[in-house]
Write an enzyme that holds these catalytic residues in place. Structure first.
Site, mmCIF file in Angstrom:
data_model
loop_
_atom_site.group_PDB
_atom_site.id
_atom_site.type_symbol
_atom_site.label_atom_id
_atom_site.label_comp_id
_atom_site.label_asym_id
_atom_site.label_seq_id
_atom_site.Cartn_x
_atom_site.Cartn_y
_atom_site.Cartn_z
ATOM 1 N N CYS A 1 -0.386 4.183 2.025
ATOM 2 C CA CYS A 1 -0.201 4.005 3.466
ATOM 3 C C CYS A 1 1.260 4.205 3.866
ATOM 4 C CB CYS A 1 -0.598 2.595 3.893
ATOM 5 S SG CYS A 1 -2.096 1.971 3.138
ATOM 6 N N ASP A 2 2.169 3.616 3.120
ATOM 7 C CA ASP A 2 3.560 3.529 3.578
ATOM 8 C C ASP A 2 4.551 4.388 2.793
ATOM 9 O OD1 ASP A 2 2.763 1.700 5.496
ATOM 10 O OD2 ASP A 2 3.016 -0.005 4.142
ATOM 11 N N CYS B 1 0.831 -1.202 0.000
ATOM 12 C CA CYS B 1 0.000 0.000 0.000
ATOM 13 C C CYS B 1 0.866 1.253 0.000
ATOM 14 C CB CYS B 1 -0.922 -0.023 1.222
ATOM 15 S SG CYS B 1 -1.998 1.413 1.325
HETATM 16 P P1 FAD Z 1 -9.771 -5.787 6.888
HETATM 17 O O1 FAD Z 1 -8.944 -4.867 7.687
HETATM 18 O O2 FAD Z 1 -9.139 -6.535 5.769
HETATM 19 O O3 FAD Z 1 -10.436 -6.819 7.891
HETATM 20 C C1 FAD Z 1 -11.129 -7.923 7.409
HETATM 21 C C2 FAD Z 1 -11.580 -8.735 8.585
HETATM 22 O O4 FAD Z 1 -12.422 -9.779 8.124
HETATM 23 C C3 FAD Z 1 -10.452 -9.422 9.353
HETATM 24 O O5 FAD Z 1 -10.673 -9.271 10.732
HETATM 25 C C4 FAD Z 1 -10.571 -10.885 8.969
HETATM 26 O O6 FAD Z 1 -10.142 -11.765 10.012
HETATM 27 C C5 FAD Z 1 -12.061 -10.984 8.744
HETATM 28 N N1 FAD Z 1 -12.474 -12.081 7.876
HETATM 29 C C6 FAD Z 1 -12.073 -12.367 6.612
HETATM 30 N N2 FAD Z 1 -12.688 -13.471 6.169
HETATM 31 C C7 FAD Z 1 -13.512 -13.893 7.178
HETATM 32 C C8 FAD Z 1 -14.405 -14.975 7.354
HETATM 33 N N3 FAD Z 1 -14.605 -15.895 6.400
HETATM 34 N N4 FAD Z 1 -15.070 -15.093 8.540
HETATM 35 C C9 FAD Z 1 -14.908 -14.182 9.518
HETATM 36 N N5 FAD Z 1 -14.079 -13.117 9.408
HETATM 37 C C10 FAD Z 1 -13.389 -12.996 8.253
HETATM 38 N N6 FAD Z 1 -5.009 2.019 5.242
HETATM 39 C C11 FAD Z 1 -4.889 3.262 5.743
HETATM 40 O O7 FAD Z 1 -5.856 4.021 5.730
HETATM 41 N N7 FAD Z 1 -3.716 3.693 6.288
HETATM 42 C C12 FAD Z 1 -2.622 2.903 6.366
HETATM 43 O O8 FAD Z 1 -1.565 3.319 6.852
HETATM 44 C C13 FAD Z 1 -2.718 1.579 5.869
HETATM 45 N N8 FAD Z 1 -1.664 0.744 5.910
HETATM 46 C C14 FAD Z 1 -1.793 -0.515 5.411
HETATM 47 C C15 FAD Z 1 -0.690 -1.353 5.480
HETATM 48 C C16 FAD Z 1 -0.781 -2.641 5.019
HETATM 49 C C17 FAD Z 1 0.404 -3.548 5.106
HETATM 50 C C18 FAD Z 1 -2.002 -3.107 4.443
HETATM 51 C C19 FAD Z 1 -2.109 -4.518 3.934
HETATM 52 C C20 FAD Z 1 -3.086 -2.263 4.338
HETATM 53 C C21 FAD Z 1 -2.985 -0.962 4.819
HETATM 54 N N9 FAD Z 1 -4.058 -0.086 4.753
HETATM 55 C C22 FAD Z 1 -3.954 1.166 5.276
HETATM 56 C C23 FAD Z 1 -5.343 -0.479 4.166
HETATM 57 C C24 FAD Z 1 -6.305 -0.858 5.303
HETATM 58 O O9 FAD Z 1 -5.673 -1.802 6.133
HETATM 59 C C25 FAD Z 1 -7.584 -1.440 4.757
HETATM 60 O O10 FAD Z 1 -8.176 -0.537 3.851
HETATM 61 C C26 FAD Z 1 -8.573 -1.717 5.886
HETATM 62 O O11 FAD Z 1 -7.994 -2.546 6.868
HETATM 63 C C27 FAD Z 1 -9.840 -2.380 5.358
HETATM 64 O O12 FAD Z 1 -10.657 -2.607 6.446
HETATM 65 P P2 FAD Z 1 -11.792 -3.725 6.413
HETATM 66 O O13 FAD Z 1 -12.434 -3.634 7.746
HETATM 67 O O14 FAD Z 1 -12.604 -3.578 5.212
HETATM 68 O O15 FAD Z 1 -11.044 -5.107 6.229
#
Ligand code: FAD
Ligand code: NAP
Length: 336
Positions: A162-163, A159
């Site tokens: 992000c980084d 990302c």
């Molecule tokens: P996620 O954070 O992906 O969470 C998904 C959740 O669903 C998890 O808890 C997982 O366990 C759960 N899940 C998945 N499948 C199942 C299932 N079958 N049953 C039950 N639970 C399930 N964004 C920023 O704004 N700033 C940053 O600095 C930033 N840094 C990042 C760094 C990295 C390395 C990465 C990979 C991403 C970064 N992002 C950043 C992006 C950000 O992390 C995502 O946009 C955000 O986390 C998305 O949130 P979400 O809740 O949609 O999903």
């Protein structure tokens, strides 16, 4: 007689035991949230405060994608920045403060055919819910190199938004040839001294307009027909080994010196388990009615990266988690 009783008793016990297990394994809730990233926890905060008594299942990665990163500098409300794991712990505590029931478990199958939505966790526990909020995120694709894992959070990122900030004035590489790679390379070119764009073919998949931007940038060097095979460095990424024109007579190995290695080869939305019932786009992002979190199934809502091919940020995920909880609340109030 005795022997009959001996035979009967254990059988009855077994039957009773089974019935008990079955009824224990089915639970009825009003609002079920699947996923514990910013979208899921935000939905839990709003749903708890609306008295929906939500049950949230965390999935394998409690706290979601941000638990795999170090510093988060762009989430509003943390003027000094915060680590990803700490931020997600804060989200969790806030949801718990309003009574969200947070449990560990993975959704392994669903039945969205009726008005009551059934979700099975860990192939065992069935939750019957009036409303379901899916917040299962998306997973960035990696090349699968051992060194990618070794340098996770130490120079390897999926990302740039992000980084990228941590690589100001440094040299970095972006892998990929699509719109994301082009976008990430352009973004990084504004921060970094030099950006290598590592493309496995002799052309970009990215749209013409994005290609033009890449070509016009003064500090992006495209390494055509290159594939990364290894990363190296003492305490973090210091360089990458690439193979040029792999599998041809002209194949050669080259190394580049870089401080950051960004993957931009696509994301996989975690939607497979829902696909039988929910409409998705070609990649697998769950389709929602624009401006809402509503899916094609009434009472099933989607929030965060699992329905967002474009922004994929913590703040946008949290925002859509809020939308999903409000949409679920409206839906449930009309069900009464
Ligand atoms: P996620 O954070 O992906 O969470 C998904 C959740 O669903 C998890 O808890 C997982 O366990 C759960 N899940 C998945 N499948 C199942 C299932 N079958 N049953 C039950 N639970 C399930 N964004 C920023 O704004 N700033 C940053 O600095 C930033 N840094 C990042 C760094 C990295 C390395 C990465 C990979 C991403 C970064 N992002 C950043 C992006 C950000 O992390 C995502 O946009 C955000 O986390 C998305 O949130 P979400 O809740 O949609 O999903
Ligand atoms: P994508 O279009 O699927 O492109 C993925 C890129 O990664 C391709 O160039 C692919 O190479 C390369 N790749 C895949 N696996 C690889 C591997 N193992 N090694 C090296 N390279 C590999 O994904 P995306 O760029 O994330 O875009 C996804 C969707 O979002 C697209 O529809 C895109 O248009 C859209 N999007 C749009 C914008 C915008 O309009 N601003 C921005 C971002 C994304 P090949 O080309 O050789 O297959």
């Amino acid at each position: 007689m005795n022997s009959d009783m001996d035979i009967c008793k254990p059988l009855d016990l077994q039957k009773d035991g089974q019935n008990m297990m079955n009824s224990e394994n089915i639970e009825k809730v009003r609002c079920l949230i699947i996923g514990s990233g910013p979208a899921g926890y935000t939905a839990a905060i709003y749903a708890s405060r609306a008295n929906l008594r939500p049950v949230l299942y965390t999935g394998l990665e409690t706290g979601g994608q941000l638990t795999t990163t170090t510093d988060v500098d762009n989430y509003p409300g943390y003027p000094e920045g915060v680590t990803g794991p700490q931020m997600m712990e804060d989200f969790k505590k806030q949801a718990e403060r309003f009574g969200a029931d947070i449990r560990f478990g993975i959704a392994t199958s669903v039945d969205f055919s009726g008005k009551i939505h059934k979700v099975t966790f860990d192939d065992m526990k069935i939750i019957e819910a009036d409303a379901v909020i899916i917040a299962t995120g998306a997973t960035a694709k990696y090349l699968g190199l051992e060194s990618e894992t070794r340098y996770a959070g130490m120079g390897v990122s999926a990302c740039a938004t992000c980084d990228g900030f941590f690589y100001r004035g440094k040299d970095v590489a972006v892998v990929g040839g699509g719109d994301t790679a082009a976008e990430e390379a352009i973004y990084l070119s504004g921060l970094c001294r030099k950006v290598y764009l590592i493309v496995r073919r002799h052309e970009l998949r990215a749209s013409k307009v994005m290609q033009d931007k890449v070509f016009k940038s003064g500090n992006i060097e495209i390494l055509w027909e290159h594939q990364a095979i290894n990363l190296f460095g003492e305490n973090g990424v210091e360089g990458a080994t690439l193979v040029k024109k792999k599998g041809t007579a002209d194949e050669e190995t080259v190394t580049i010196k870089i401080d950051g290695f960004f993957l931009a080869i696509g994301h996989t939305p975690n939607s497979v388990v829902f696909k039988q019932y929910l409409e998705t786009d070609q990649v697998g992002y769950i389709k929602t009615i624009p401006g809402t979190s509503k899916t094609n199934v009434e009472g099933v809502f989607a929030a965060g990266d699992v329905q967002d091919p474009n922004y994929r940020q913590a703040v946008t995920a949290a925002g859509s988690g809020c939308m999903a909880a409000i949409d679920a609340e409206h839906y449930l109030s009309e069900l009464k």
